[in-house]
Design an enzyme around this catalytic site. Sequence first.
Site, PDB file in Angstrom:
ATOM      1  N   ALA A  43       0.837  -1.195   0.000  1.00 36.11           N
ATOM      2  CA  ALA A  43       0.000   0.000   0.000  1.00 36.11           C
ATOM      3  C   ALA A  43       0.870   1.243   0.000  1.00 36.11           C
ATOM      4  CB  ALA A  43      -0.928   0.007   1.220  1.00 36.11           C
ATOM      5  N   ASP A  44       0.314   2.315  -0.509  1.00 35.57           N
ATOM      6  CA  ASP A  44       0.999   3.604  -0.466  1.00 35.57           C
ATOM      7  C   ASP A  44      -0.042   4.702  -0.306  1.00 35.57           C
ATOM      8  OD1 ASP A  44       3.965   4.642  -1.133  1.00 35.57           O
ATOM      9  OD2 ASP A  44       2.476   6.141  -1.724  1.00 35.57           O
TER      10      ASP A  44
END
Length: 203
Positions: A80-81
């Site tokens: 995730a970012d």
Amino acid sequence: MPLSVPDSAPVRPRLVLASNSPRRRQLLTELGVAYEVRLREVDESFPPHLVRAEVAEYLAAHKASAYASDLAPDELVLTADTIVCLDDDVLNKPAGAAEAVQMLQRLQGRFHDVYTGVCLLAGDGRKVVFSDQTRVHFRALTLSEIEHYVAHYKPFDKAGAYGAQDWIGMVAVTHLEGSYFNVMGLPVHRVWEELEKLGAVSI
């Protein structure tokens, strides 16, 4: 007549969280999902033509690609970012206190958008990439409030130089449209939905 042997039940994928974020670990734990953490250094630069959700999704997928070659067939990696966007400017993690103060000065008194991109990559080749958006409004803040937050909470590992779960979230966030957990770093409602589709969780 020989007895028929039922097909064996499908193997539930084992989730690998490829993130050092304590907030993402907390959210997955509270969601009741079993996982192990596996970390690698990955370049977090992105092509300049990408904007907003495209950036978050690109970075999540790019991180997942670092694990693709050695995932076991029954493993599923989650990357995730989270990015903060003020108009079309992407505010990443600040390099230090001065940049953190500058970022928060830009955010105060305005709406901004938080995007978290997520990639789920399975060892059998299945891949899902998605993002979630939350609009956040900060009230006008004094320089003293901003400097107090930066000095005491040191938000240098946080996009946009703040954590919604910190002191500044309590005193500055006046309005929020979308998932609060997305601002923390993981849109858990979407993650659960996609994990169910991949057979990684069930009730």
